[in-house]
Write an enzyme that holds these catalytic residues in place. Structure first.
Site, PDB file in Angstrom:
ATOM      1  N   VAL A  54     -15.404 -39.349  -7.587  1.00 38.11           N
ATOM      2  CA  VAL A  54     -15.772 -38.789  -6.314  1.00 38.11           C
ATOM      3  C   VAL A  54     -15.353 -39.151  -5.012  1.00 38.11           C
ATOM      4  O   VAL A  54     -15.043 -40.594  -4.937  1.00 38.11           O
ATOM      5  CB  VAL A  54     -17.492 -38.541  -6.222  1.00 38.11           C
ATOM      6  N   LYS A  55     -14.499 -38.355  -4.433  1.00 41.11           N
ATOM      7  CA  LYS A  55     -13.879 -38.778  -3.095  1.00 41.11           C
ATOM      8  C   LYS A  55     -15.011 -38.809  -1.919  1.00 41.11           C
ATOM      9  O   LYS A  55     -15.534 -37.918  -1.607  1.00 41.11           O
ATOM     10  CB  LYS A  55     -12.700 -37.844  -2.668  1.00 41.11           C
ATOM     11  N   ILE A  56     -15.039 -39.806  -1.214  1.00 41.58           N
ATOM     12  CA  ILE A  56     -15.957 -40.050  -0.087  1.00 41.58           C
ATOM     13  C   ILE A  56     -15.235 -40.794   1.088  1.00 41.58           C
ATOM     14  O   ILE A  56     -14.592 -41.752   1.218  1.00 41.58           O
ATOM     15  CB  ILE A  56     -17.174 -41.036  -0.552  1.00 41.58           C
ATOM     16  N   VAL A  85     -12.545 -35.254  -6.746  1.00 40.23           N
ATOM     17  CA  VAL A  85     -13.071 -34.127  -5.859  1.00 40.23           C
ATOM     18  C   VAL A  85     -13.798 -34.748  -4.613  1.00 40.23           C
ATOM     19  O   VAL A  85     -14.687 -35.516  -5.041  1.00 40.23           O
ATOM     20  CB  VAL A  85     -13.709 -33.102  -6.757  1.00 40.23           C
ATOM     21  N   THR A  94      -8.154 -33.679  -4.929  1.00 40.31           N
ATOM     22  CA  THR A  94      -8.444 -32.300  -4.045  1.00 40.31           C
ATOM     23  C   THR A  94      -8.720 -32.969  -2.743  1.00 40.31           C
ATOM     24  O   THR A  94      -9.471 -34.017  -2.776  1.00 40.31           O
ATOM     25  CB  THR A  94      -9.115 -31.429  -4.619  1.00 40.31           C
TER      26      THR A  94
END
Length: 226
Positions: free
Chosen positions: A85-87, A58, A27
């Site tokens: 975790v998307k960064i 996410v 997402t």
């Protein structure tokens, strides 16, 4: 190459998880905002659909490393299972990735547009990098070539980081990143359908149905084997 669904729509994800061999869901803030729903409930629902063994990616929205780390920890606690975790790539993101690596939280560095960004992310501890294929094509760059170069760099330096190719508009792009060695690709449900479909397949099935009906009428295989 593994396929993930790029969506926050529960019905699209439920359909994709039922019919396609997906490895998980990604997402981003834009996709989540479209759903106009409670974030915590949405993440829980997504995990409930795909189960704990499939990947869920996410994204954070904080701009400073400390905030990114805090959001990552909260997201990880909420999502559970195989979580990343998307960064977005950048100084603060690289700092956060290094911290999260030590804390055992998976990281996907996103918004990648160059091989050097990907190499920095991998060295900071990212598990995945997400180069944007179609967005590169839209600025007269070569998205597939960028993916290929990232894969080559990771092979040269024996880095465990994987390439999660993103931003597609057609099946041709998807096919070419597979040939370029991308480990994963995240696509919409519509593009998955396009990848699985072909007019000649439809024509072949129609021929099977026509020949079967001529011999057996409306009786199915199950009817004949009872």
């Amino acid at each position: 190459m593994k396929y993930l669904i790029d969506s926050a729509n529960l019905e699209e994800i439920r359909h994709g998880n039922e019919f396609y061999p997906i490895a998980g869901v990604t997402t981003n803030p834009t996709l989540v905002a479209k759903e106009e729903t409670d974030l915590k409930a949405l993440i829980s629902d997504l995990r409930g659909i795909i189960g704990g063994k499939k990947m869920l990616h996410v994204q954070t929205t904080a701009k400073k490393a400390e905030g990114i780390v805090r959001e990552a920890e909260l997201l990880s606690d909420t999502a559970g299972g195989d979580f990343y975790v998307k960064i977005p790539i950048g100084e603060e993101g690289l700092k956060a990735a290094s911290i999260l690596k030590k804390r055992g939280i998976g990281v996907t560095m996103t918004a990648i547009f160059t091989p050097q960004q990907a190499l920095l992310a991998a060295n900071a501890g990212a598990d995945f990098v997400a180069p944007y294929v179609n967005r590169l094509d839209n600025i007269s760059a070569n998205g597939v070539q960028t993916v290929e170069e990232i894969v080559r760099l990771f092979d040269i330096y024996m880095l465990e980081c994987q390439v999660l190719a993103a931003s597609f508009k057609n099946v041709r792009q998807l096919h070419e990143v597979a040939l370029a060695g991308a480990h994963c690709a995240t696509v919409s449900g519509g593009l998955l359908l396009s990848a699985a479909s072909h007019p000649m397949t439809d024509s072949a099935v129609q021929g099977f149905d026509r020949d079967w009906a001529a011999a057996y009428g409306s009786r199915s295989v199950a009817d004949l084997l009872k």
